[in-house]
Design an enzyme around this catalytic site. Structure first.
Site: not given
Ligand code: UDP
Ligand code: MG
Length: 139
Positions: A11, A51, A59, A87, A93, A104, A114, A117, A128
């Site tokens: 990112k 997204y 957010f 993952r 996250t 992370r 974070n 992705h 994707e």
């Molecule tokens: N995100 C955020 N606030 C939150 C949750 C997610 O800013 O409370 C952002 C963060 O960059 C995250 C992305 O949105 O990676 C996508 O969220 P997701 O729940 O899909 O998390 P991920 O799959 O990336 O762990």
């Molecule tokens: Mg996600």
């Protein structure tokens, strides 16, 4: 659907902080093979479309601004059980909740910024990959 491919992005804040090399190294050390990779700056429209599943989340606006704020490194990675194993390699996250040693935990700045992705299912991995790469860009 193949279960040996996932999609990742390093990112904007991690690219800007010069962490791309360290993060790619962690991916390779984690057993992933790079099948495609490029540096790319997403437009707001592209970030919003990528997204779109989070459109209703509070957010979303900030996420789109952040993900279009500077270049990202997009990549296709290959490994058995790629989605779940990746993952696990990147961690939760929120870096405060990410297991020690995960990408992370080591490199993320905050829950929003974070570092990386990772796709959340084989189906989304394929969507994707197709969003960012044409077939002739994948080795
Ligand atoms: N995100 C955020 N606030 C939150 C949750 C997610 O800013 O409370 C952002 C963060 O960059 C995250 C992305 O949105 O990676 C996508 O969220 P997701 O729940 O899909 O998390 P991920 O799959 O990336 O762990
Ligand atoms: Mg996600």
């Amino acid at each position: 659907m193949a279960n040996n491919i996932t999609f990742t992005m390093i990112k904007p804040e991690a690219v800007a902080n010069g962490l791309s090399g360290k993060i790619i190294d962690a991916m390779i050390e984690g057993g992933f093979k790079v099948k495609a990779m490029k540096l790319k700056k997403l437009s707001k429209e592209e970030a919003g479309e990528f997204y779109a599943v989070h459109k209703e989340r509070p957010f979303y606006g900030e996420l789109v601004d952040y993900m279009s704020s500077g270049p990202i490194v997009a990549a296709v990675l290959e490994k058995d059980n790629a989605v779940a194993d990746f993952r696990a390699l990147i961690g939760a996250t929120d870096p405060a909740e990410a297991a020690e040693g995960t990408i992370r935990a080591r490199y993320a700045t905050s829950k929003a910024e974070n570092a990386v992705h990772g796709s959340d299912s084989d189906e989304n991995a394929q969507i994707e990959v197709d969003f960012h790469f044409s077939a002739d860009e994948i080795i």
